[in-house]
Structure formats: structure tokens, C-alpha cells
Design a protein around this motif. Sequence first.
Motif, PDB file in Angstrom:
ATOM      1  N   VAL A 241       4.331  18.812   0.896  1.00 16.14           N
ATOM      2  CA  VAL A 241       4.428  19.283   2.282  1.00 16.14           C
ATOM      3  C   VAL A 241       4.499  18.067   3.193  1.00 16.14           C
ATOM      4  CG1 VAL A 241       3.297  20.528   4.150  1.00 16.14           C
ATOM      5  CG2 VAL A 241       3.150  21.403   1.810  1.00 16.14           C
ATOM      6  N   ARG A 242       5.455  18.054   4.066  1.00 19.59           N
ATOM      7  CA  ARG A 242       5.562  16.979   5.062  1.00 19.59           C
ATOM      8  C   ARG A 242       5.226  17.577   6.420  1.00 19.59           C
ATOM      9  NH1 ARG A 242       9.851  14.496   8.116  1.00 19.59           N
ATOM     10  NH2 ARG A 242      11.335  15.953   7.204  1.00 19.59           N
ATOM     11  N   PHE A 243       4.103  17.189   6.962  1.00 20.06           N
ATOM     12  CA  PHE A 243       3.636  17.767   8.215  1.00 20.06           C
ATOM     13  C   PHE A 243       4.451  17.224   9.383  1.00 20.06           C
ATOM     14  CE2 PHE A 243      -0.013  18.071   5.386  1.00 20.06           C
ATOM     15  CZ  PHE A 243      -0.364  19.408   5.534  1.00 20.06           C
ATOM     16  N   ALA A 244       4.684  18.085  10.354  1.00 18.30           N
ATOM     17  CA  ALA A 244       5.445  17.696  11.537  1.00 18.30           C
ATOM     18  C   ALA A 244       4.649  16.699  12.366  1.00 18.30           C
ATOM     19  CB  ALA A 244       5.789  18.921  12.376  1.00 18.30           C
ATOM     20  N   GLN A 245       5.364  15.811  13.022  1.00 20.30           N
ATOM     21  CA  GLN A 245       4.717  14.849  13.901  1.00 20.30           C
ATOM     22  C   GLN A 245       4.360  15.513  15.222  1.00 20.30           C
ATOM     23  OE1 GLN A 245       7.508  11.641  14.227  1.00 20.30           O
ATOM     24  NE2 GLN A 245       7.000  10.784  12.211  1.00 20.30           N
ATOM     25  N   ASN A 246       3.313  15.002  15.864  1.00 22.65           N
ATOM     26  CA  ASN A 246       2.878  15.511  17.175  1.00 22.65           C
ATOM     27  C   ASN A 246       2.628  17.015  17.134  1.00 22.65           C
ATOM     28  OD1 ASN A 246       3.307  12.889  18.243  1.00 22.65           O
ATOM     29  ND2 ASN A 246       5.481  13.357  18.547  1.00 22.65           N
ATOM     30  N   CYS A 247       1.933  17.446  16.070  1.00 30.93           N
ATOM     31  CA  CYS A 247       1.680  18.882  15.919  1.00 30.93           C
ATOM     32  C   CYS A 247       0.284  19.266  16.396  1.00 30.93           C
ATOM     33  CB  CYS A 247       1.876  19.298  14.460  1.00 30.93           C
ATOM     34  SG  CYS A 247       0.811  18.401  13.301  1.00 30.93           S
ATOM     35  N   GLY A 248      -0.358  18.377  17.184  1.00 32.45           N
ATOM     36  CA  GLY A 248      -1.724  18.634  17.617  1.00 32.45           C
ATOM     37  C   GLY A 248      -1.822  19.662  18.731  1.00 32.45           C
ATOM     38  N   THR A 249      -0.746  19.855  19.495  1.00 33.09           N
ATOM     39  CA  THR A 249      -0.779  20.786  20.620  1.00 33.09           C
ATOM     40  C   THR A 249      -0.678  22.221  20.130  1.00 33.09           C
ATOM     41  OG1 THR A 249       0.298  19.138  22.008  1.00 33.09           O
ATOM     42  CG2 THR A 249       0.294  21.417  22.798  1.00 33.09           C
ATOM     43  N   THR A 250      -1.625  23.050  20.515  1.00 34.60           N
ATOM     44  CA  THR A 250      -1.617  24.454  20.112  1.00 34.60           C
ATOM     45  C   THR A 250      -0.757  25.255  21.079  1.00 34.60           C
ATOM     46  OG1 THR A 250      -3.851  24.256  19.220  1.00 34.60           O
ATOM     47  CG2 THR A 250      -3.030  26.487  19.657  1.00 34.60           C
ATOM     48  N   PRO A 251       0.246  25.972  20.590  1.00 37.16           N
ATOM     49  CA  PRO A 251       1.101  26.759  21.494  1.00 37.16           C
ATOM     50  C   PRO A 251       0.317  27.906  22.133  1.00 37.16           C
ATOM     51  CG  PRO A 251       1.571  27.289  19.194  1.00 37.16           C
ATOM     52  CD  PRO A 251       0.635  26.115  19.174  1.00 37.16           C
ATOM     53  N   GLU A 252       0.741  28.258  23.312  1.00 35.84           N
ATOM     54  CA  GLU A 252       0.083  29.346  24.033  1.00 35.84           C
ATOM     55  C   GLU A 252       0.395  30.681  23.361  1.00 35.84           C
ATOM     56  OE1 GLU A 252       0.035  31.316  28.536  1.00 35.84           O
ATOM     57  OE2 GLU A 252       1.013  29.384  28.151  1.00 35.84           O
ATOM     58  N   ARG A 253      -0.616  31.467  23.148  1.00 28.27           N
ATOM     59  CA  ARG A 253      -0.442  32.764  22.492  1.00 28.27           C
ATOM     60  C   ARG A 253      -0.136  33.831  23.532  1.00 28.27           C
ATOM     61  NH1 ARG A 253      -2.582  33.463  17.328  1.00 28.27           N
ATOM     62  NH2 ARG A 253      -3.054  35.620  17.842  1.00 28.27           N
ATOM     63  N   GLY A 254       0.782  34.731  23.202  1.00 30.76           N
ATOM     64  CA  GLY A 254       1.145  35.811  24.117  1.00 30.76           C
ATOM     65  C   GLY A 254       0.386  37.094  23.872  1.00 30.76           C
ATOM     66  N   VAL A 255      -0.331  37.166  22.758  1.00 29.09           N
ATOM     67  CA  VAL A 255      -1.097  38.375  22.425  1.00 29.09           C
ATOM     68  C   VAL A 255      -2.464  37.959  21.916  1.00 29.09           C
ATOM     69  CG1 VAL A 255       0.954  39.747  21.871  1.00 29.09           C
ATOM     70  CG2 VAL A 255      -0.171  38.410  20.082  1.00 29.09           C
ATOM     71  N   ASP A 256      -3.403  38.889  21.975  1.00 29.27           N
ATOM     72  CA  ASP A 256      -4.760  38.625  21.515  1.00 29.27           C
ATOM     73  C   ASP A 256      -4.943  38.963  20.043  1.00 29.27           C
ATOM     74  OD1 ASP A 256      -5.565  37.775  24.043  1.00 29.27           O
ATOM     75  OD2 ASP A 256      -6.009  39.835  24.688  1.00 29.27           O
ATOM     76  N   ASP A 257      -4.005  39.726  19.468  1.00 28.04           N
ATOM     77  CA  ASP A 257      -4.130  40.137  18.072  1.00 28.04           C
ATOM     78  C   ASP A 257      -4.077  38.932  17.137  1.00 28.04           C
ATOM     79  OD1 ASP A 257      -4.135  42.694  19.012  1.00 28.04           O
ATOM     80  OD2 ASP A 257      -2.064  43.137  18.445  1.00 28.04           O
ATOM     81  N   LYS A 258      -4.725  39.099  15.991  1.00 26.34           N
ATOM     82  CA  LYS A 258      -4.483  38.163  14.900  1.00 26.34           C
ATOM     83  C   LYS A 258      -3.068  38.414  14.386  1.00 26.34           C
ATOM     84  CE  LYS A 258      -9.269  37.792  13.254  1.00 26.34           C
ATOM     85  NZ  LYS A 258      -9.916  38.699  14.238  1.00 26.34           N
ATOM     86  N   ILE A 259      -2.343  37.354  14.069  1.00 27.15           N
ATOM     87  CA  ILE A 259      -0.942  37.505  13.646  1.00 27.15           C
ATOM     88  C   ILE A 259      -0.777  36.987  12.224  1.00 27.15           C
ATOM     89  CG2 ILE A 259       1.461  36.858  14.102  1.00 27.15           C
ATOM     90  CD1 ILE A 259       0.726  36.576  17.031  1.00 27.15           C
TER      91      ILE A 259
END
Length: 308
Positions: A241-259
Motif C-alpha cells: 500500500v502506498r499512502f497518499a501524501q498530505n492525507c492528514g486533513t479530514t474531509p468534511e462529512r455531509g451526513v452523520d451516519d456511519k458510512i
Amino acid sequence: MRVLMFGWEFPPHIAGGLGTACYGMTRGLARNGVDVTFIVPHAYGDEDQRFTHVVNASDVEAMYGSTGSGADDILEKMSFIHIDSNMVPYISPEEYESYHEQYVKSGRKTWSTTDAWKQRYTFSGKYGANLMEEVARYAVVAAQVAKDLEGQFDVIHAHDWLTYYAGIAAKRVSGKPLVVHMHATEYDRSGENVNTQVYAIERAGMHAADRVIAVSNLTRNIVINRYGVPAERVVTVHNAVRFAQNCGTTPERGVDDKIVTFLGRITYQKGPDYFVEAAAKVLKRVPGVRFVMAGSGDMMNHVIRRVA
């Protein structure tokens, strides 16, 4: 160490995970001082060649007579093989129907060994109606490449059944050891209803190889038990697995459900039906969970009906 590698896909133009896996391997090998020449049926010209030298098989002139090419018996075996329906793993049935109509209208028919000896063949590099034809002719080109690069590689590495005959032909011409990489067997793709022609190619490739690499212990066991390959010649090397660079920022979630997400081809090999059945069981007990499927494939309509 110098490797002559045969693949069917290479980023950025890929249809599935095979090209991505090959790309990752060339990166890793390059960082360990290994020189890789990667042969692909159809190159677009903008492939990332920082870690490997990509050769377009469509540009190779294969100057052969009727014998001595290293691929003669392969052509004899393949000349009658023609798949019109079930060897198109990366397009939907609707897309395939349109593709096949165009193929029929073009007037092309199954080919014979006599027209395989033209100087150059333009590969589509896709998984269409003439896939078996391309697999056979790829072996012819592979033999020519091995001749042209004589003394410039130490080992041959072929990925999945599409390139196994190419690997065999290159080994015959060069005498170099052959490593075949089994990313997925025909049993993974088709269950017990295997395509016997594909199975035969897989078996021939693995028995001709000096070493077989399996991507999991499950795959290794299938190779040993279903294909009769001696256990000492089969090794497991898991995909990295090659992890993406600069992946520390958590994207904003549009729903409260677990996905829970299924991302991939909706086809037998990927188990989308298990995803649906598991989702149904979870939703009976756990509220606030959303299951999302993203992809396409021949099981798309089946899965939609089951969800409904």
C-alpha cells in the motif's frame, strides 16, 4: 538486476487494479536498484516512465517465418480460440453489446495462423471480443522483443494469464528464468464455472515458470491444489500500500451516519452480493449506518434487484 516485464495495463490508462499493481512494483523495484523494461500491448505515450522503460508492443516489428519463433505451438493452440461474450471483465453488458455490434459490422472474423506473421500488429490493449487473438499475437511480439533485447535482461516477469504465453515465448528465445505473477485465478473470477481455455493458459504459464508469485496464501493454495504446481515453486507476496501524501486533513462529512463503502467492479470476483447481504443484517440491528456502492460490472442489475 534487469527485468523484462510483461503486463496488460499500465497507468495512467488503466481499467482495473492490475495496472496499478504493476506500476507500484516498478516503483519499488527501481528504488532497490532493479532496472525494469515494461512491455505493454498498447501505450498512449504519457505513461509515467520515471521508474521503468515502457515499450509499446504495437510498435514492435515481428519478422518471423513459419518456424523457430518461440511461439509456434502457441499460435497453433490459439488459432481456433475466439471469445465473444464472457472475457470482457471491465465493461458492462450494455457497453459490451455496443462494442460487439461494432466488431461484427467491421467484418472481422476469427484469424488463422497465416495472418499472424505480419510484420506489426496494433494491439487495442483492451478486453474486447478479439482478446484471445491479442493474447496469442502478444506472445509473437514477446519472442521478438526477447531477441531484440538479448543480453539486456536477467529475468522475465509476466503478470496474469493475459501475458503468460508471452512470458513462455520470451523464455524459450532467451533461456532466462521466468517468474509469473498470479493476481487472480480463473476460480476467483468464475467460481467453479471456469473458462477451460483461460484455465489452460494459466496452468501452462505456471508450469513453465521457474517461480510463481501469488498475492495471498489463499491464491497460493488454489495454485497448488487446483493447478498442480509444486508447492516449493509458489511463494506468497502480498500487495503493498502506498499512502497518499498530505492525507492528514479530514474531509468534511455531509451526513452523520456511519458510512460503509464498496468501491470496485460489481462482479463475482469482488463479492458485491456478500456486501449487500451483510448490509441487510447490519441494518436490522444498528441504526444510522449507510452503505454505499460505487462501481459497475456484470452483476450491477442483480445487485440492484437484491437490494430492492
